[in-house]
Design a protein around this motif. Structure first.
Motif, PDB file in Angstrom:
ATOM      1  N   SER A 102      12.307 -14.795  62.203  1.00 53.00           N
ATOM      2  CA  SER A 102      11.852 -15.817  63.154  1.00 53.00           C
ATOM      3  C   SER A 102      10.346 -15.802  63.362  1.00 53.00           C
ATOM      4  O   SER A 102       9.838 -16.498  64.244  1.00 53.00           O
ATOM      5  CB  SER A 102      12.556 -15.623  64.505  1.00 53.00           C
ATOM      6  OG  SER A 102      12.275 -14.340  65.032  1.00 53.00           O
ATOM      7  N   GLU A 103       9.620 -15.039  62.540  1.00 54.47           N
ATOM      8  CA  GLU A 103       8.166 -14.940  62.684  1.00 54.47           C
ATOM      9  C   GLU A 103       7.482 -15.666  61.530  1.00 54.47           C
ATOM     10  O   GLU A 103       7.938 -15.589  60.384  1.00 54.47           O
ATOM     11  CB  GLU A 103       7.736 -13.474  62.733  1.00 54.47           C
ATOM     12  CG  GLU A 103       8.308 -12.752  63.939  1.00 54.47           C
ATOM     13  CD  GLU A 103       8.047 -11.266  63.920  1.00 54.47           C
ATOM     14  OE1 GLU A 103       8.449 -10.593  64.890  1.00 54.47           O
ATOM     15  OE2 GLU A 103       7.458 -10.754  62.943  1.00 54.47           O
ATOM     16  N   THR A 104       6.392 -16.344  61.826  1.00 54.48           N
ATOM     17  CA  THR A 104       5.705 -17.136  60.811  1.00 54.48           C
ATOM     18  C   THR A 104       4.256 -16.702  60.644  1.00 54.48           C
ATOM     19  O   THR A 104       3.690 -16.009  61.496  1.00 54.48           O
ATOM     20  CB  THR A 104       5.727 -18.629  61.180  1.00 54.48           C
ATOM     21  OG1 THR A 104       5.082 -18.804  62.448  1.00 54.48           O
ATOM     22  CG2 THR A 104       7.159 -19.152  61.251  1.00 54.48           C
ATOM     23  N   ARG A 105       3.689 -17.154  59.541  1.00 48.92           N
ATOM     24  CA  ARG A 105       2.267 -16.928  59.290  1.00 48.92           C
ATOM     25  C   ARG A 105       1.432 -17.875  60.150  1.00 48.92           C
ATOM     26  O   ARG A 105       1.941 -18.601  60.997  1.00 48.92           O
ATOM     27  CB  ARG A 105       1.977 -17.113  57.796  1.00 48.92           C
ATOM     28  CG  ARG A 105       2.602 -16.019  56.915  1.00 48.92           C
ATOM     29  CD  ARG A 105       2.367 -16.292  55.451  1.00 48.92           C
ATOM     30  NE  ARG A 105       2.939 -15.268  54.604  1.00 48.92           N
ATOM     31  CZ  ARG A 105       2.239 -14.313  53.993  1.00 48.92           C
ATOM     32  NH1 ARG A 105       0.922 -14.244  54.158  1.00 48.92           N
ATOM     33  NH2 ARG A 105       2.830 -13.430  53.221  1.00 48.92           N
ATOM     34  N   GLU A 109       4.644 -22.184  60.069  1.00 46.49           N
ATOM     35  CA  GLU A 109       5.808 -22.657  59.328  1.00 46.49           C
ATOM     36  C   GLU A 109       6.323 -21.661  58.298  1.00 46.49           C
ATOM     37  O   GLU A 109       7.531 -21.555  58.091  1.00 46.49           O
ATOM     38  CB  GLU A 109       5.463 -23.976  58.609  1.00 46.49           C
ATOM     39  CG  GLU A 109       5.121 -25.125  59.547  1.00 46.49           C
ATOM     40  CD  GLU A 109       4.798 -26.397  58.778  1.00 46.49           C
ATOM     41  OE1 GLU A 109       4.708 -26.327  57.524  1.00 46.49           O
ATOM     42  OE2 GLU A 109       4.630 -27.457  59.416  1.00 46.49           O
ATOM     43  N   THR A 110       5.430 -20.949  57.639  1.00 40.47           N
ATOM     44  CA  THR A 110       5.822 -20.056  56.550  1.00 40.47           C
ATOM     45  C   THR A 110       6.264 -18.700  57.099  1.00 40.47           C
ATOM     46  O   THR A 110       5.502 -18.042  57.825  1.00 40.47           O
ATOM     47  CB  THR A 110       4.646 -19.838  55.575  1.00 40.47           C
ATOM     48  OG1 THR A 110       4.157 -21.108  55.128  1.00 40.47           O
ATOM     49  CG2 THR A 110       5.084 -19.011  54.380  1.00 40.47           C
ATOM     50  N   PRO A 111       7.481 -18.263  56.815  1.00 43.46           N
ATOM     51  CA  PRO A 111       7.944 -16.949  57.284  1.00 43.46           C
ATOM     52  C   PRO A 111       7.003 -15.825  56.854  1.00 43.46           C
ATOM     53  O   PRO A 111       6.425 -15.876  55.750  1.00 43.46           O
ATOM     54  CB  PRO A 111       9.321 -16.814  56.639  1.00 43.46           C
ATOM     55  CG  PRO A 111       9.782 -18.230  56.434  1.00 43.46           C
ATOM     56  CD  PRO A 111       8.536 -18.990  56.082  1.00 43.46           C
ATOM     57  N   VAL A 112       6.850 -14.815  57.693  1.00 45.79           N
ATOM     58  CA  VAL A 112       5.871 -13.759  57.409  1.00 45.79           C
ATOM     59  C   VAL A 112       6.184 -12.989  56.134  1.00 45.79           C
ATOM     60  O   VAL A 112       5.270 -12.453  55.497  1.00 45.79           O
ATOM     61  CB  VAL A 112       5.746 -12.769  58.590  1.00 45.79           C
ATOM     62  CG1 VAL A 112       5.091 -13.427  59.776  1.00 45.79           C
ATOM     63  CG2 VAL A 112       7.097 -12.163  58.957  1.00 45.79           C
ATOM     64  N   TYR A 114       7.458 -14.297  53.371  1.00 47.12           N
ATOM     65  CA  TYR A 114       7.267 -15.125  52.175  1.00 47.12           C
ATOM     66  C   TYR A 114       5.996 -14.703  51.433  1.00 47.12           C
ATOM     67  O   TYR A 114       5.015 -14.283  52.033  1.00 47.12           O
ATOM     68  CB  TYR A 114       7.151 -16.598  52.560  1.00 47.12           C
ATOM     69  CG  TYR A 114       8.463 -17.351  52.587  1.00 47.12           C
ATOM     70  CD1 TYR A 114       9.637 -16.756  53.002  1.00 47.12           C
ATOM     71  CD2 TYR A 114       8.514 -18.689  52.198  1.00 47.12           C
ATOM     72  CE1 TYR A 114      10.834 -17.456  53.030  1.00 47.12           C
ATOM     73  CE2 TYR A 114       9.707 -19.403  52.235  1.00 47.12           C
ATOM     74  CZ  TYR A 114      10.860 -18.782  52.654  1.00 47.12           C
ATOM     75  OH  TYR A 114      12.037 -19.483  52.690  1.00 47.12           O
ATOM     76  N   ALA A 200       6.687 -23.437  52.652  1.00 48.38           N
ATOM     77  CA  ALA A 200       7.485 -23.171  53.848  1.00 48.38           C
ATOM     78  C   ALA A 200       8.880 -23.761  53.669  1.00 48.38           C
ATOM     79  O   ALA A 200       9.062 -24.725  52.905  1.00 48.38           O
ATOM     80  CB  ALA A 200       6.811 -23.773  55.073  1.00 48.38           C
ATOM     81  N   SER A 203      12.356 -28.484  56.455  1.00 46.75           N
ATOM     82  CA  SER A 203      12.709 -28.681  57.862  1.00 46.75           C
ATOM     83  C   SER A 203      13.731 -29.822  57.989  1.00 46.75           C
ATOM     84  O   SER A 203      13.951 -30.583  57.080  1.00 46.75           O
ATOM     85  CB  SER A 203      11.466 -29.004  58.682  1.00 46.75           C
ATOM     86  OG  SER A 203      10.806 -30.116  58.146  1.00 46.75           O
TER      87      SER A 203
END
Length: 203
Positions: A102-105, A109-112, A114, A200, A203
């Motif tokens: 549930s965390e992004t960069r 939008e981009t998961p950490v 990725y 990302a 959606s």
């Protein structure tokens, strides 16, 4: 480029660890190619049970461990085999990494996880290495890491009781060459993701 190894042995420092020793084959091969490396023996730190990035209790060191994990593009998880399973230490780390979902960069939008790659190192006095590799790799893929082909190595004594003595056996050459191959594959895919990042999620 930076790589980190989470060493999930049950042995506290400075006790010798086969998991740490075999993972060093991978990490040294990465250093030879200019990668900066880091290593954390997790059992030396207080890591509370949980599925959050924040400290669960006073003294919980997971936030500092998390920061070091996310400073690296390459992750190696090294674990012994117990009862055919990855160590409890490795499972606790993966549970805490569940929060990455549930965390992004910075783009929001981009998961950490990725555009990061991961591999696995397994040792033990019993069989079960492929099961451990599958368990850890599957969890890391769920979290968002990319796991290249043959991004692992292992050494197992085989069925039955016995010491973890991979450095004193004549059967270690395969584990070493496979570990160096894992390093090459991890770095190749990490570089590819730097040049062509994953988008990302839709959606």
């Amino acid at each position: 480029m930076k790589a980190i190894c989470l060493t999930c042995t049950l042995k506290r420092s400075p006790e010798e660890s086969s998991a740490a020793s075999l993972s060093e084959v991978v990490m040294s091969a990465l250093r030879e190619q200019g990668v900066e490396t880091d290593e954390i023996r997790l059992v030396d730190h207080q890591i509370d049970p949980g599925v959050v990035s924040e400290a669960v209790s006073e003294g919980d060191e997971w936030p500092q461990v998390r920061e070091r994990i996310l400073a690296a593009e390459i992750l190696v998880v090294a674990t012994p085999t117990w009862l055919g399973q990855p160590s409890s230490v490795s499972k606790r780390a993966l549970e805490r990494m569940d929060a990455f979902l549930s965390e992004t960069r910075e783009d929001g939008e981009t998961p950490v996880a990725y555009n990061r790659v991961a591999g696995v190192v397994v040792v033990g006095n019993e069989d079960g290495a492929h099961h451990c590799i599958s368990e850890i790799s599957g969890a890391l893929v769920d979290i968002g890491y990319t796991v290249p082909g043959q991004a692992w190595t292992y050494w197992n004594k085989g069925p039955g009781p016995g010491d973890e003595v991979w450095l004193t056996t004549d059967e270690r050459e395969w584990s070493i060459t496979t570990g160096r191959t894992a390093a090459n594959n991890l770095l190749a895919v990490a570089r590819a993701l730097q040049a062509w990042p994953m988008p990302a999620p839709a959606s």
